[in-house]
Design a protein around this motif. Sequence first.
Motif, PDB file in Angstrom:
ATOM      1  N   THR A 247       0.861  -1.170   0.000  1.00  0.00           N
ATOM      2  CA  THR A 247       0.000   0.000   0.000  1.00  0.00           C
ATOM      3  C   THR A 247       0.904   1.229   0.000  1.00  0.00           C
ATOM      4  N   SER A 248       0.696   2.144  -0.943  1.00  0.00           N
ATOM      5  CA  SER A 248       1.471   3.389  -0.933  1.00  0.00           C
ATOM      6  C   SER A 248       1.224   4.101   0.389  1.00  0.00           C
ATOM      7  N   HIS A 249       2.316   4.567   1.019  1.00  0.00           N
ATOM      8  CA  HIS A 249       2.147   5.199   2.326  1.00  0.00           C
ATOM      9  C   HIS A 249       3.302   6.126   2.670  1.00  0.00           C
ATOM     10  N   GLU A 250       3.062   6.952   3.683  1.00  0.00           N
ATOM     11  CA  GLU A 250       4.064   7.790   4.329  1.00  0.00           C
ATOM     12  C   GLU A 250       4.223   7.254   5.746  1.00  0.00           C
ATOM     13  N   THR A 251       5.450   7.262   6.248  1.00  0.00           N
ATOM     14  CA  THR A 251       5.713   6.768   7.594  1.00  0.00           C
ATOM     15  C   THR A 251       6.643   7.718   8.330  1.00  0.00           C
ATOM     16  N   ALA A 252       6.348   7.949   9.597  1.00  0.00           N
ATOM     17  CA  ALA A 252       7.295   8.601  10.498  1.00  0.00           C
ATOM     18  C   ALA A 252       7.834   7.501  11.402  1.00  0.00           C
ATOM     19  N   CYS A 253       9.128   7.223  11.290  1.00  0.00           N
ATOM     20  CA  CYS A 253       9.768   6.234  12.147  1.00  0.00           C
ATOM     21  C   CYS A 253      10.290   6.990  13.360  1.00  0.00           C
ATOM     22  N   ILE A 254       9.748   6.698  14.529  1.00  0.00           N
ATOM     23  CA  ILE A 254      10.060   7.445  15.746  1.00  0.00           C
ATOM     24  C   ILE A 254      10.808   6.521  16.702  1.00  0.00           C
ATOM     25  N   LEU A 255      12.013   6.933  17.096  1.00  0.00           N
ATOM     26  CA  LEU A 255      12.842   6.157  18.016  1.00  0.00           C
ATOM     27  C   LEU A 255      12.915   6.871  19.360  1.00  0.00           C
ATOM     28  N   ASN A 256      12.575   6.139  20.409  1.00  0.00           N
ATOM     29  CA  ASN A 256      12.653   6.647  21.779  1.00  0.00           C
ATOM     30  C   ASN A 256      13.692   5.822  22.529  1.00  0.00           C
ATOM     31  N   THR A 257      14.875   6.403  22.770  1.00  0.00           N
ATOM     32  CA  THR A 257      15.929   5.673  23.480  1.00  0.00           C
ATOM     33  C   THR A 257      15.896   5.903  24.982  1.00  0.00           C
ATOM     34  N   SER A 258      15.009   6.766  25.454  1.00  0.00           N
ATOM     35  CA  SER A 258      14.978   7.115  26.881  1.00  0.00           C
ATOM     36  C   SER A 258      14.319   6.020  27.714  1.00  0.00           C
ATOM     37  N   ASN A 259      14.341   6.230  29.018  1.00  0.00           N
ATOM     38  CA  ASN A 259      13.725   5.295  29.965  1.00  0.00           C
ATOM     39  C   ASN A 259      12.286   5.657  30.298  1.00  0.00           C
ATOM     40  N   GLN A 260      11.710   6.622  29.597  1.00  0.00           N
ATOM     41  CA  GLN A 260      10.311   6.980  29.825  1.00  0.00           C
ATOM     42  C   GLN A 260       9.565   7.040  28.498  1.00  0.00           C
ATOM     43  N   LYS A 261       8.243   6.891  28.552  1.00  0.00           N
ATOM     44  CA  LYS A 261       7.447   6.925  27.329  1.00  0.00           C
ATOM     45  C   LYS A 261       7.446   8.330  26.739  1.00  0.00           C
ATOM     46  N   ALA A 262       7.314   8.383  25.429  1.00  0.00           N
ATOM     47  CA  ALA A 262       7.236   9.665  24.715  1.00  0.00           C
ATOM     48  C   ALA A 262       5.792   9.899  24.298  1.00  0.00           C
ATOM     49  N   ASP A 263       5.249  11.026  24.714  1.00  0.00           N
ATOM     50  CA  ASP A 263       3.915  11.443  24.291  1.00  0.00           C
ATOM     51  C   ASP A 263       4.098  12.387  23.109  1.00  0.00           C
ATOM     52  N   ILE A 264       3.597  11.974  21.972  1.00  0.00           N
ATOM     53  CA  ILE A 264       3.818  12.667  20.700  1.00  0.00           C
ATOM     54  C   ILE A 264       2.528  13.340  20.261  1.00  0.00           C
ATOM     55  N   GLU A 265       2.655  14.567  19.744  1.00  0.00           N
ATOM     56  CA  GLU A 265       1.540  15.267  19.103  1.00  0.00           C
ATOM     57  C   GLU A 265       1.979  15.677  17.705  1.00  0.00           C
ATOM     58  N   ILE A 266       1.121  15.392  16.726  1.00  0.00           N
ATOM     59  CA  ILE A 266       1.410  15.688  15.324  1.00  0.00           C
ATOM     60  C   ILE A 266       0.367  16.661  14.807  1.00  0.00           C
ATOM     61  N   THR A 267       0.840  17.733  14.174  1.00  0.00           N
ATOM     62  CA  THR A 267      -0.043  18.697  13.522  1.00  0.00           C
ATOM     63  C   THR A 267       0.245  18.663  12.036  1.00  0.00           C
ATOM     64  N   ILE A 268      -0.818  18.546  11.225  1.00  0.00           N
ATOM     65  CA  ILE A 268      -0.702  18.466   9.770  1.00  0.00           C
ATOM     66  C   ILE A 268      -1.047  19.827   9.170  1.00  0.00           C
ATOM     67  N   PHE A 269      -0.214  20.278   8.225  1.00  0.00           N
ATOM     68  CA  PHE A 269      -0.403  21.561   7.541  1.00  0.00           C
ATOM     69  C   PHE A 269      -0.678  21.312   6.061  1.00  0.00           C
ATOM     70  N   TYR A 270      -1.607  22.086   5.503  1.00  0.00           N
ATOM     71  CA  TYR A 270      -1.986  21.983   4.089  1.00  0.00           C
ATOM     72  C   TYR A 270      -1.768  23.321   3.393  1.00  0.00           C
ATOM     73  N   SER A 271      -1.761  23.307   2.085  1.00  0.00           N
ATOM     74  CA  SER A 271      -1.597  24.554   1.317  1.00  0.00           C
ATOM     75  C   SER A 271      -2.905  25.318   1.182  1.00  0.00           C
ATOM     76  N   ASP A 272      -4.036  24.638   1.379  1.00  0.00           N
ATOM     77  CA  ASP A 272      -5.321  25.276   1.078  1.00  0.00           C
ATOM     78  C   ASP A 272      -6.344  25.229   2.211  1.00  0.00           C
ATOM     79  N   LYS A 273      -5.911  24.819   3.429  1.00  0.00           N
ATOM     80  CA  LYS A 273      -6.840  24.831   4.571  1.00  0.00           C
ATOM     81  C   LYS A 273      -6.051  24.911   5.871  1.00  0.00           C
ATOM     82  N   ASP A 274      -6.763  25.167   6.949  1.00  0.00           N
ATOM     83  CA  ASP A 274      -6.135  25.321   8.257  1.00  0.00           C
ATOM     84  C   ASP A 274      -5.485  24.021   8.725  1.00  0.00           C
ATOM     85  N   PRO A 275      -4.484  24.130   9.612  1.00  0.00           N
ATOM     86  CA  PRO A 275      -3.849  22.930  10.158  1.00  0.00           C
ATOM     87  C   PRO A 275      -4.846  22.040  10.895  1.00  0.00           C
TER      88      PRO A 275
END
Length: 123
Positions: free
Chosen positions: A28-56
């Motif tokens: 399946t054609s796709h985009e991937t963000a490979c995220i590596l967390n080497t720390s001893n605690q969990k990472a809480d991630i927030e992603i905001t998507i931006f477009y050319s023709d509408k609000d984030p």
Amino acid sequence: MKTFGKKAWIIAEGYIPEYGTGPEPEFTSHETACILNTSNQKADIEITIFYSDKDPVGPYKVTVEAQRTKHLRFNDLQDPEPIPRGTDYACVIESNIPVVVQHTRLDSRQAENALLSTIAYSE
């Protein structure tokens, strides 16, 4: 283990092809963000998507457990809304702790597949 990475990453070039060839889900054609967390605690991630023709849109929320990696397909993001196929976008990835982000795209619109991978820009 030492904690590597940054708390903010930017992928300025995003595009999910509208279709693919070959068996699903592997091709399946796709985009991937490979995220590596080497720390001893969990990472809480927030992603905001931006477009050319509408609000984030966002935040999309993801967790990467301590000393783990997550290969997050943008195709799978649903909440607050799916990312449309065949549309240019960019994203900002923010974490509560330092992580490392790599961007990958599989474009399987032709029988000769193309794979693109690059490290994201960190701030």
